[in-house]
Write a protein that holds these residues in place. Structure first.
Motif, PDB file in Angstrom:
ATOM      1  N   ASP A   2       0.962  -1.193  -0.001  1.00 47.90           N
ATOM      2  CA  ASP A   2      -0.074  -0.094  -0.129  1.00 47.90           C
ATOM      3  C   ASP A   2       0.792   1.221   0.021  1.00 47.90           C
ATOM      4  O   ASP A   2       0.533   2.249  -0.762  1.00 47.90           O
ATOM      5  N   PHE A 119      -3.824   0.099  -6.796  1.00 48.99           N
ATOM      6  CA  PHE A 119      -5.150   0.001  -6.100  1.00 48.99           C
ATOM      7  C   PHE A 119      -6.007  -0.915  -6.271  1.00 48.99           C
ATOM      8  O   PHE A 119      -6.761  -1.504  -5.561  1.00 48.99           O
ATOM      9  N   ILE A 120      -6.108  -1.254  -7.769  1.00 46.09           N
ATOM     10  CA  ILE A 120      -7.166  -2.287  -7.977  1.00 46.09           C
ATOM     11  C   ILE A 120      -6.679  -3.659  -7.581  1.00 46.09           C
ATOM     12  O   ILE A 120      -7.436  -4.503  -7.068  1.00 46.09           O
ATOM     13  N   LYS A 123      -7.509  -4.458  -3.786  1.00 42.38           N
ATOM     14  CA  LYS A 123      -8.948  -4.750  -3.379  1.00 42.38           C
ATOM     15  C   LYS A 123      -8.892  -6.222  -3.164  1.00 42.38           C
ATOM     16  O   LYS A 123      -9.598  -6.811  -1.905  1.00 42.38           O
ATOM     17  N   PRO A 124      -8.267  -7.040  -4.038  1.00 42.43           N
ATOM     18  CA  PRO A 124      -8.612  -8.626  -3.619  1.00 42.43           C
ATOM     19  C   PRO A 124      -7.667  -9.254  -2.514  1.00 42.43           C
ATOM     20  O   PRO A 124      -8.261  -9.921  -1.794  1.00 42.43           O
ATOM     21  N   LEU A 127      -9.330  -6.446   1.017  1.00 42.90           N
ATOM     22  CA  LEU A 127     -10.846  -6.209   1.088  1.00 42.90           C
ATOM     23  C   LEU A 127     -11.583  -7.562   1.092  1.00 42.90           C
ATOM     24  O   LEU A 127     -12.925  -7.462   0.758  1.00 42.90           O
ATOM     25  N   ARG A 128     -11.289  -8.676   1.085  1.00 43.75           N
ATOM     26  CA  ARG A 128     -11.685  -9.997   1.079  1.00 43.75           C
ATOM     27  C   ARG A 128     -12.581 -10.341   2.504  1.00 43.75           C
ATOM     28  O   ARG A 128     -11.860  -9.811   3.472  1.00 43.75           O
TER      29      ARG A 128
END
Length: 132
Positions: A2, A119-120, A123-124, A127-128
């Motif tokens: 990040d 950023f894409i 997410k997986p 943010l799971r």
């Protein structure tokens, strides 16, 4: 990971602003590989330090001893010293490698694309949903 996304996004925003105002974007086009290594290793170490500090007993451990009051996590001087030594070692090794590792020239628009892909990709990973 990040932190690297934020580095690329910052480089893109500042480089784009300087480019828009007609300034020299040469300093914002350079990405030193040793700097990326320092940021990545430092971020991993910081997250590990925070996770170890915030490590609390699980509910199962608390239920095994119902009469016992849950204890707060203790700060260990030894663990803090180990993390400080590791951070200094990462910084020294990264700065020593600065003259050896390559410097990439990337335009601010490519920085923006790399940040968007990062950023894409976050997410997986982060943010799971938790599995029971």
């Amino acid at each position: 990971m990040d932190c690297l996304v934020h580095v690329f996004l910052t480089q893109a925003m500042i480089g784009g602003f300087v480019s828009f105002t007609g300034g020299d974007i040469t300093p914002f086009e350079k990405v030193n590989l040793s700097t990326l290594i320092i940021i990545a290793a430092g971020a991993i170490l910081l997250v590990e330090a925070l996770m170890n500090f915030m490590d609390r007993p699980r509910e199962e451990e608390e239920l095994q001893s119902p009469g016992q009051v849950p204890t707060k996590p203790q700060m260990s001087f030894k663990s803090i010293l180990i993390y400080v030594v590791l951070v200094v070692a990462i910084l020294v090794s990264g700065l020593a490698l600065r003259s050896i590792l390559p410097v990439f020239r990337i335009s601010p628009w490519v920085h923006l694309i790399v940040a968007a892909v990062g950023f894409i990709g976050l997410k997986p990973i982060f943010l799971r949903k938790k599995r029971s």
